[in-house]
Design an enzyme around this catalytic site. Sequence first.
Site, PDB file in Angstrom:
ATOM      1  N   LYS A   1      13.167  51.500  73.665  1.00 50.92           N
ATOM      2  CA  LYS A   1      12.014  51.820  74.554  1.00 50.92           C
ATOM      3  C   LYS A   1      10.832  51.538  73.761  1.00 50.92           C
ATOM      4  O   LYS A   1       9.831  50.597  74.411  1.00 50.92           O
ATOM      5  CB  LYS A   1      11.895  53.202  75.289  1.00 50.92           C
ATOM      6  CG  LYS A   1      13.205  53.739  75.940  1.00 50.92           C
ATOM      7  CD  LYS A   1      13.018  55.029  76.319  1.00 50.92           C
ATOM      8  CE  LYS A   1      12.966  56.294  75.610  1.00 50.92           C
ATOM      9  NZ  LYS A   1      14.089  56.584  74.400  1.00 50.92           N
TER      10      LYS A   1
ATOM     11  N   ARG B   1      11.798  62.991  81.714  1.00 50.33           N
ATOM     12  CA  ARG B   1      13.033  63.327  80.863  1.00 50.33           C
ATOM     13  C   ARG B   1      13.820  64.421  81.399  1.00 50.33           C
ATOM     14  O   ARG B   1      14.913  64.545  80.900  1.00 50.33           O
ATOM     15  CB  ARG B   1      12.521  63.811  79.334  1.00 50.33           C
ATOM     16  CG  ARG B   1      12.504  62.751  78.434  1.00 50.33           C
ATOM     17  CD  ARG B   1      12.255  63.234  77.181  1.00 50.33           C
ATOM     18  NE  ARG B   1      12.862  62.811  76.014  1.00 50.33           N
ATOM     19  CZ  ARG B   1      12.354  61.861  75.370  1.00 50.33           C
ATOM     20  NH1 ARG B   1      11.110  61.350  75.502  1.00 50.33           N
ATOM     21  NH2 ARG B   1      13.100  61.451  74.221  1.00 50.33           N
TER      22      ARG B   1
ATOM     23  N   ARG C   1      16.244  53.672  60.880  1.00 49.67           N
ATOM     24  CA  ARG C   1      14.843  53.959  61.120  1.00 49.67           C
ATOM     25  C   ARG C   1      14.764  55.125  60.247  1.00 49.67           C
ATOM     26  O   ARG C   1      13.602  55.235  59.435  1.00 49.67           O
ATOM     27  CB  ARG C   1      14.394  54.355  62.317  1.00 49.67           C
ATOM     28  CG  ARG C   1      13.146  54.683  62.564  1.00 49.67           C
ATOM     29  CD  ARG C   1      12.627  54.722  63.885  1.00 49.67           C
ATOM     30  NE  ARG C   1      13.106  55.628  64.727  1.00 49.67           N
ATOM     31  CZ  ARG C   1      13.198  56.107  65.958  1.00 49.67           C
ATOM     32  NH1 ARG C   1      12.601  55.258  66.736  1.00 49.67           N
ATOM     33  NH2 ARG C   1      14.126  57.046  66.511  1.00 49.67           N
TER      34      ARG C   1
ATOM     35  N   ARG D   1      11.399  59.575  59.923  1.00 49.52           N
ATOM     36  CA  ARG D   1      10.952  60.458  61.266  1.00 49.52           C
ATOM     37  C   ARG D   1      11.459  61.791  61.276  1.00 49.52           C
ATOM     38  O   ARG D   1      12.800  61.646  60.948  1.00 49.52           O
ATOM     39  CB  ARG D   1      11.085  59.836  62.381  1.00 49.52           C
ATOM     40  CG  ARG D   1      10.217  60.184  63.619  1.00 49.52           C
ATOM     41  CD  ARG D   1      10.443  59.149  64.836  1.00 49.52           C
ATOM     42  NE  ARG D   1      10.976  59.895  65.863  1.00 49.52           N
ATOM     43  CZ  ARG D   1      11.036  59.253  66.957  1.00 49.52           C
ATOM     44  NH1 ARG D   1      10.735  58.245  67.340  1.00 49.52           N
ATOM     45  NH2 ARG D   1      11.822  59.920  67.816  1.00 49.52           N
TER      46      ARG D   1
ATOM     47  N   ARG E   1      19.504  65.133  70.313  1.00 49.62           N
ATOM     48  CA  ARG E   1      18.736  64.428  71.188  1.00 49.62           C
ATOM     49  C   ARG E   1      19.600  63.692  72.255  1.00 49.62           C
ATOM     50  O   ARG E   1      19.236  63.442  73.336  1.00 49.62           O
ATOM     51  CB  ARG E   1      17.877  63.351  70.539  1.00 49.62           C
ATOM     52  CG  ARG E   1      16.510  64.071  69.979  1.00 49.62           C
ATOM     53  CD  ARG E   1      16.160  63.444  68.773  1.00 49.62           C
ATOM     54  NE  ARG E   1      15.744  62.053  68.951  1.00 49.62           N
ATOM     55  CZ  ARG E   1      15.348  61.104  67.948  1.00 49.62           C
ATOM     56  NH1 ARG E   1      15.896  61.144  66.536  1.00 49.62           N
ATOM     57  NH2 ARG E   1      15.170  59.690  68.278  1.00 49.62           N
TER      58      ARG E   1
END
Length: 192
Positions: free
Chosen positions: A13, A88, A127, A133, A144
Amino acid sequence: MRLVLLGPPGSGKGTQAARLKDYLQVPHISTGDLLRAEVAAGSPLGLQAKEVMARGELVSDDILLGMLEDRFSRDDTKAGFILDGYPRNLVQAAALSELLARLGQKFDFAVQLEVPTELLVERIAGRAQAEGRADDNPESVRKRLQVYTDQTAPVIDFYRQQGELTVVDGVGSLDEVFTRITEALAPAKEVG
Ligand code: AP5
């Protein structure tokens, strides 16, 4: 063009929104980025959100709606927007409809990026190594993905039932996925 980008964590996204922003000449509004900016600034909102985000859970609907109203009060959203990470859950979907109705707007497309779970996990692991992160650790990623299945998937069904959903295959190179999205948007871009 008013666009809502939907898809699980790691579906691309944010990556595609960054490109679409230049292509469509409208702002990219990422609720994850807005929240991370609050966390980085150490604001009261950021302090509230930090632990919730690190666990991979959803920050409260009230906080999100306040942030969104604030962002939509800026003039640059009048020309359109790419909304990434919101809504969401069904409460947020209803809040978005109300907010846009108040502003006399309606989104053109909800685009869902479809990517198999194994690939999502692989991308996020990549990532995690590159960027570190806070919520890209295996435990938070599992959470998640679960939150997505439990709370966000019903939003997709809701938009599908409304005839507002466009599903795009999110597997392939960045260019391939971008081309698929722009092809899906082409009719609306020509008229609008
Ligand atoms: P948010 O920032 O929205 O994170 P997310 O939904 O988990 O999504 P990601 O950023 O992981 O994935 P993405 O789909 O944007 O993929 P990306 O382009 O980065 O939210 C974070 C947290 O904030 C939430 O968990 C929640 O706590 C809170 N929050 C945010 N919004 C909220 C809301 N509305 N309500 C409540 N809480 C909220 O790509 C991922 C990786 O894959 C990158 O490394 C990228 O380079 C790579 N990649 C992308 N596309 C490709 C491709 N085609 N091929 C190969 N690699 C690719």
